[in-house]
Every structure is written in C-alpha cells, then in structure tokens.
Design a protein around this motif. Structure first.
Motif, PDB file in Angstrom:
ATOM      1  N   TYR A   1       3.827  -2.550  18.359  1.00 21.51           N
ATOM      2  CA  TYR A   1       2.735  -1.747  18.916  1.00 21.51           C
ATOM      3  C   TYR A   1       1.347  -2.313  18.607  1.00 21.51           C
ATOM      4  CZ  TYR A   1       5.244   2.321  20.719  1.00 21.51           C
ATOM      5  OH  TYR A   1       6.016   3.162  21.458  1.00 21.51           O
ATOM      6  N   ALA A   2       1.251  -3.242  17.667  1.00 20.13           N
ATOM      7  CA  ALA A   2      -0.072  -3.690  17.222  1.00 20.13           C
ATOM      8  C   ALA A   2      -0.823  -4.363  18.371  1.00 20.13           C
ATOM      9  CB  ALA A   2       0.085  -4.657  16.058  1.00 20.13           C
ATOM     10  N   SER A   3      -1.987  -3.811  18.717  1.00 12.68           N
ATOM     11  CA  SER A   3      -2.678  -4.307  19.909  1.00 12.68           C
ATOM     12  C   SER A   3      -4.154  -4.581  19.660  1.00 12.68           C
ATOM     13  CB  SER A   3      -2.525  -3.287  21.032  1.00 12.68           C
ATOM     14  OG  SER A   3      -3.047  -2.052  20.598  1.00 12.68           O
ATOM     15  N   GLU A   4      -4.559  -4.596  18.415  1.00  4.99           N
ATOM     16  CA  GLU A   4      -5.964  -4.880  18.112  1.00  4.99           C
ATOM     17  C   GLU A   4      -6.023  -6.113  17.217  1.00  4.99           C
ATOM     18  OE1 GLU A   4      -8.602  -3.384  19.320  1.00  4.99           O
ATOM     19  OE2 GLU A   4      -7.804  -1.508  20.127  1.00  4.99           O
ATOM     20  N   PRO A   5      -6.140  -7.287  17.843  1.00  4.86           N
ATOM     21  CA  PRO A   5      -6.087  -8.516  17.038  1.00  4.86           C
ATOM     22  C   PRO A   5      -7.229  -8.639  16.025  1.00  4.86           C
ATOM     23  CG  PRO A   5      -6.597  -9.004  19.352  1.00  4.86           C
ATOM     24  CD  PRO A   5      -6.237  -7.551  19.275  1.00  4.86           C
ATOM     25  N   ASN A   6      -8.317  -7.867  16.235  1.00  6.09           N
ATOM     26  CA  ASN A   6      -9.432  -7.963  15.288  1.00  6.09           C
ATOM     27  C   ASN A   6      -9.337  -6.947  14.151  1.00  6.09           C
ATOM     28  OD1 ASN A   6     -10.631  -9.964  16.883  1.00  6.09           O
ATOM     29  ND2 ASN A   6     -11.562  -8.391  18.204  1.00  6.09           N
ATOM     30  N   ALA A   7      -8.359  -6.042  14.229  1.00  7.48           N
ATOM     31  CA  ALA A   7      -8.303  -4.967  13.236  1.00  7.48           C
ATOM     32  C   ALA A   7      -7.539  -5.391  11.988  1.00  7.48           C
ATOM     33  CB  ALA A   7      -7.637  -3.734  13.845  1.00  7.48           C
ATOM     34  N   HIS A   8      -7.911  -4.746  10.874  1.00  3.65           N
ATOM     35  CA  HIS A   8      -7.109  -4.831   9.658  1.00  3.65           C
ATOM     36  C   HIS A   8      -6.112  -3.676   9.731  1.00  3.65           C
ATOM     37  CE1 HIS A   8     -10.100  -7.504   7.662  1.00  3.65           C
ATOM     38  NE2 HIS A   8     -10.967  -6.795   8.356  1.00  3.65           N
ATOM     39  N   TYR A   9      -4.834  -4.004   9.680  1.00  6.12           N
ATOM     40  CA  TYR A   9      -3.810  -2.956   9.670  1.00  6.12           C
ATOM     41  C   TYR A   9      -3.490  -2.618   8.216  1.00  6.12           C
ATOM     42  CZ  TYR A   9      -3.137  -3.222  14.670  1.00  6.12           C
ATOM     43  OH  TYR A   9      -3.329  -3.139  16.027  1.00  6.12           O
ATOM     44  N   VAL A  10      -3.889  -1.419   7.792  1.00  2.00           N
ATOM     45  CA  VAL A  10      -3.673  -1.001   6.413  1.00  2.00           C
ATOM     46  C   VAL A  10      -2.429  -0.113   6.339  1.00  2.00           C
ATOM     47  CG1 VAL A  10      -4.580   0.518   4.604  1.00  2.00           C
ATOM     48  CG2 VAL A  10      -6.041  -1.265   5.592  1.00  2.00           C
ATOM     49  N   LEU A  11      -1.579  -0.425   5.389  1.00  2.00           N
ATOM     50  CA  LEU A  11      -0.367   0.360   5.133  1.00  2.00           C
ATOM     51  C   LEU A  11      -0.455   0.926   3.729  1.00  2.00           C
ATOM     52  CD1 LEU A  11       2.399   0.430   6.917  1.00  2.00           C
ATOM     53  CD2 LEU A  11       0.698  -1.232   7.599  1.00  2.00           C
ATOM     54  N   VAL A  12      -0.192   2.224   3.613  1.00  5.51           N
ATOM     55  CA  VAL A  12      -0.142   2.887   2.314  1.00  5.51           C
ATOM     56  C   VAL A  12       1.255   3.445   2.159  1.00  5.51           C
ATOM     57  CG1 VAL A  12      -1.042   4.814   0.953  1.00  5.51           C
ATOM     58  CG2 VAL A  12      -2.585   3.511   2.420  1.00  5.51           C
ATOM     59  N   SER A  13       1.890   3.195   1.034  1.00 10.35           N
ATOM     60  CA  SER A  13       3.184   3.833   0.802  1.00 10.35           C
ATOM     61  C   SER A  13       3.021   4.982  -0.178  1.00 10.35           C
ATOM     62  CB  SER A  13       4.213   2.841   0.264  1.00 10.35           C
ATOM     63  OG  SER A  13       5.408   3.553  -0.024  1.00 10.35           O
ATOM     64  N   THR A  14       3.635   6.104   0.180  1.00 14.85           N
ATOM     65  CA  THR A  14       3.570   7.279  -0.701  1.00 14.85           C
ATOM     66  C   THR A  14       4.939   7.548  -1.330  1.00 14.85           C
ATOM     67  OG1 THR A  14       3.972   8.692   1.240  1.00 14.85           O
ATOM     68  CG2 THR A  14       1.683   8.387   0.574  1.00 14.85           C
ATOM     69  N   ARG A  15       5.800   6.505  -1.354  1.00 16.06           N
ATOM     70  CA  ARG A  15       7.162   6.750  -1.871  1.00 16.06           C
ATOM     71  C   ARG A  15       7.145   7.116  -3.352  1.00 16.06           C
ATOM     72  NH1 ARG A  15       9.692   0.568  -1.825  1.00 16.06           N
ATOM     73  NH2 ARG A  15       7.800  -0.454  -2.554  1.00 16.06           N
ATOM     74  N   ASP A  16       6.146   6.594  -4.100  1.00 12.95           N
ATOM     75  CA  ASP A  16       6.041   6.929  -5.516  1.00 12.95           C
ATOM     76  C   ASP A  16       4.751   7.713  -5.755  1.00 12.95           C
ATOM     77  OD1 ASP A  16       6.043   7.075  -8.244  1.00 12.95           O
ATOM     78  OD2 ASP A  16       5.625   4.993  -8.593  1.00 12.95           O
ATOM     79  N   PRO A  17       4.856   8.952  -6.239  1.00 10.75           N
ATOM     80  CA  PRO A  17       3.647   9.774  -6.394  1.00 10.75           C
ATOM     81  C   PRO A  17       2.664   9.238  -7.437  1.00 10.75           C
ATOM     82  CG  PRO A  17       5.615  10.963  -7.189  1.00 10.75           C
ATOM     83  CD  PRO A  17       6.081   9.679  -6.574  1.00 10.75           C
ATOM     84  N   GLU A  18       3.143   8.367  -8.322  1.00 12.10           N
ATOM     85  CA  GLU A  18       2.268   7.876  -9.405  1.00 12.10           C
ATOM     86  C   GLU A  18       1.563   6.568  -9.034  1.00 12.10           C
ATOM     87  OE1 GLU A  18       1.942   9.728 -12.095  1.00 12.10           O
ATOM     88  OE2 GLU A  18       3.452  11.127 -11.326  1.00 12.10           O
ATOM     89  N   THR A  19       2.177   5.780  -8.155  1.00 15.89           N
ATOM     90  CA  THR A  19       1.657   4.431  -7.887  1.00 15.89           C
ATOM     91  C   THR A  19       1.025   4.377  -6.501  1.00 15.89           C
ATOM     92  OG1 THR A  19       3.639   3.691  -9.036  1.00 15.89           O
ATOM     93  CG2 THR A  19       2.307   1.986  -7.983  1.00 15.89           C
ATOM     94  N   VAL A  20      -0.146   3.762  -6.416  1.00 18.21           N
ATOM     95  CA  VAL A  20      -0.773   3.567  -5.108  1.00 18.21           C
ATOM     96  C   VAL A  20      -0.378   2.192  -4.575  1.00 18.21           C
ATOM     97  CG1 VAL A  20      -2.951   3.336  -3.872  1.00 18.21           C
ATOM     98  CG2 VAL A  20      -2.741   5.031  -5.696  1.00 18.21           C
ATOM     99  N   GLU A  21       0.240   2.182  -3.382  1.00 17.71           N
ATOM    100  CA  GLU A  21       0.515   0.914  -2.704  1.00 17.71           C
ATOM    101  C   GLU A  21      -0.378   0.873  -1.482  1.00 17.71           C
ATOM    102  OE1 GLU A  21       4.655  -0.422  -1.850  1.00 17.71           O
ATOM    103  OE2 GLU A  21       5.204   1.345  -3.023  1.00 17.71           O
ATOM    104  N   PHE A  22      -1.342  -0.013  -1.482  1.00 12.60           N
ATOM    105  CA  PHE A  22      -2.350  -0.105  -0.412  1.00 12.60           C
ATOM    106  C   PHE A  22      -2.442  -1.576  -0.046  1.00 12.60           C
ATOM    107  CE2 PHE A  22      -6.489  -0.618   1.441  1.00 12.60           C
ATOM    108  CZ  PHE A  22      -6.945   0.622   1.876  1.00 12.60           C
ATOM    109  N   ARG A  23      -1.964  -1.938   1.147  1.00 16.36           N
ATOM    110  CA  ARG A  23      -1.949  -3.358   1.523  1.00 16.36           C
ATOM    111  C   ARG A  23      -2.516  -3.518   2.925  1.00 16.36           C
ATOM    112  NH1 ARG A  23       4.192  -4.844  -0.093  1.00 16.36           N
ATOM    113  NH2 ARG A  23       3.609  -6.951   0.593  1.00 16.36           N
ATOM    114  N   SER A  24      -3.038  -4.696   3.199  1.00 15.52           N
ATOM    115  CA  SER A  24      -3.703  -4.926   4.483  1.00 15.52           C
ATOM    116  C   SER A  24      -3.149  -6.176   5.166  1.00 15.52           C
ATOM    117  CB  SER A  24      -5.211  -5.081   4.260  1.00 15.52           C
ATOM    118  OG  SER A  24      -5.863  -5.268   5.502  1.00 15.52           O
ATOM    119  N   TYR A  25      -3.087  -6.112   6.504  1.00 17.47           N
ATOM    120  CA  TYR A  25      -2.478  -7.193   7.291  1.00 17.47           C
ATOM    121  C   TYR A  25      -3.290  -7.448   8.554  1.00 17.47           C
ATOM    122  CZ  TYR A  25       1.358  -5.582   4.398  1.00 17.47           C
ATOM    123  OH  TYR A  25       2.126  -5.202   3.324  1.00 17.47           O
ATOM    124  N   ARG A  26      -3.174  -8.663   9.036  1.00 17.53           N
ATOM    125  CA  ARG A  26      -3.555  -8.975  10.410  1.00 17.53           C
ATOM    126  C   ARG A  26      -2.254  -9.069  11.199  1.00 17.53           C
ATOM    127  NH1 ARG A  26      -9.055  -8.798  11.606  1.00 17.53           N
ATOM    128  NH2 ARG A  26     -10.225  -9.670   9.871  1.00 17.53           N
TER     129      ARG A  26
END
Lengths: 137, 92
Positions: free
Chosen positions: A95-120
């Motif tokens: 579905y990714a259709s914005e080649p100039n955007a940063h696609y940020v993914l956050v996982s909430t699988r662990d309530p104590e740890t923040v997983e915040f990652r960014s992709y092109r």
C-alpha cells in the motif's frame, strides 16, 4: 534519517498505546520539501482492527485538502502493530504510495518497551533509517 | 467548462508534474478514458478489471465514489474529482 521533536514522538507513542489492542494510525505534516515533521494529525482507523488499518476515506480527503491549502505534505505516515515487531508487513509495503514519506512503525506488543522505527518504502523496497529525537530546550 | 481532476504525487509523473488536469465525460468511467488519452497510462493506475483499484480513493467533490455509483457515477462540468492513494496496511 528521520529527525523528530520529542513532543511529536511522544504523541505518536501515546496514540498507539491508547488505541491498543487496535492499530492506531496518523500522519505528521510538514512544509512541502522541508522533510520537517511539524503538525501531528491523529487519524481514525476505519477498520478498528488489531491486524489492519485504513485511513477513513472522508477524513483523509479533509486532511489532504488542509495540507494542500497550507503547502504541506505528509512527512510521516505512522501506524502501530499490536502483536508483532515494528517492521513493515507485506500489506504495508503493497500500500505504500508516498515515496517521500517516512513510514513510522510503533509496536505496542510490550507495554514496558517502546519500539519506534522508521522506514522509506519506494517501489516495494523497504529501507530502515535511523531516528534522531530532538529534545527541545 | 470541464471537470477538474486533482492528481496525487505518485501519479504526477504521468501528468508532466501537474497537480490538477482537466477532463471530460458523462460518467467517471468516461472521464478516466478521456484522461488516459491525454495522459497515457493513468487509466490502468486507477482501474483494474473494470473496477476501481482497491488502493485508490476517488472522490466526486466531497464524496468517495464508492458511496455513489463507483465508475458509473455521473459527473458534469464544474465538478472536481480528487484521486488519493488509500493509506492502509496491517501486521500481515
């Protein structure tokens, strides 16, 4: 690389936590061509699902028009994964259709740890990039 | 008068960079056929097997055409049609 203010980073994480166990989604708009994520916009997940998200089409039109009027673009498009790692899935990539955007993914699988990652995501190719959090003085 | 069609970033390589172009037709389907004549390739980016592609949103003025008549939605001079890529995904 994605440079992001601490306050916006915190808002994205808070939104993801609040909507857990459903996936949360939204954008951060910024001036066209600036690569500066400045205006945080939380979006409705029309699917209200723990495994899928889709921007509500009417809300998307409204938000995209606002950006047009302000000469902005979506600098960040974010969503959360609630049970898996913060890495783009096959669906995300298709579905990714914005080649100039940063696609940020956050996982909430662990309530104590923040997983915040960014992709092109360009032409189906995923490239992770470093995230620099700018602390405001 | 014509129908104004607003083009998303990802399709502007087909319109010479233009953010908006004009087209003609009595229905959305005719409008897309007309656009494809002037901007070859745009049709197949919007339509697949006679239906709007799943990951493309098309709006007539303020309404998603999926809630109107899809490709059969009537359009007329002075209308604005907006094309936006759907933003979606998920963990699978």
């Amino acid at each position: 690389m994605l440079r992001i203010d601490r306050s916006i980073y915190d808002k994205i994480v808070a939104h993801a936590r609040r909507d857990h166990p459903d996936e949360a989604c939204g954008i951060v708009a910024g001036p066209e061509g600036s690569d500066r994520p400045e205006r945080f916009v939380e979006m409705i997940n029309a699917e209200r699902s723990p495994t899928f998200y889709r921007f509500d089409s009417r809300e998307q039109l409204k938000v995209w028009r606002e950006m047009d009027e302000r000469d902005e673009e979506p600098v960040i498009i974010y969503h959360s994964h609630t049970a898996t790692e913060a890495y783009p899935s096959r669906t995300d990539v298709s579905y990714a259709s914005e080649p100039n955007a940063h696609y940020v993914l956050v996982s909430t699988r662990d309530p104590e740890t923040v997983e915040f990652r960014s992709y092109r995501i360009v032409d189906g190719v995923v490239t992770e990039e470093p995230v620099e959090i700018v602390e405001q003085g | 008068m014509a129908i104004e069609v607003r083009i998303p970033t990802i399709l502007r390589n087909l319109t010479g960079g233009a953010k908006a172009v004009d087209g003609e037709g009595a229905t959305l389907s005719e409008l897309i056929t007309n656009l494809d004549k002037n901007y070859p390739g745009i049709g197949e980016r919007l339509v697949e097997n006679g239906q709007l592609r799943r990951f493309i949103n098309v709006y007539l003025n303020d309404e998603d055409v999926r809630f109107l008549g899809g490709l059969d939605t009537p359009v007329s001079d002075g209308d604005t049609v907006t094309v936006l890529p759907a933003v979606a995904g998920g963990m699978r």
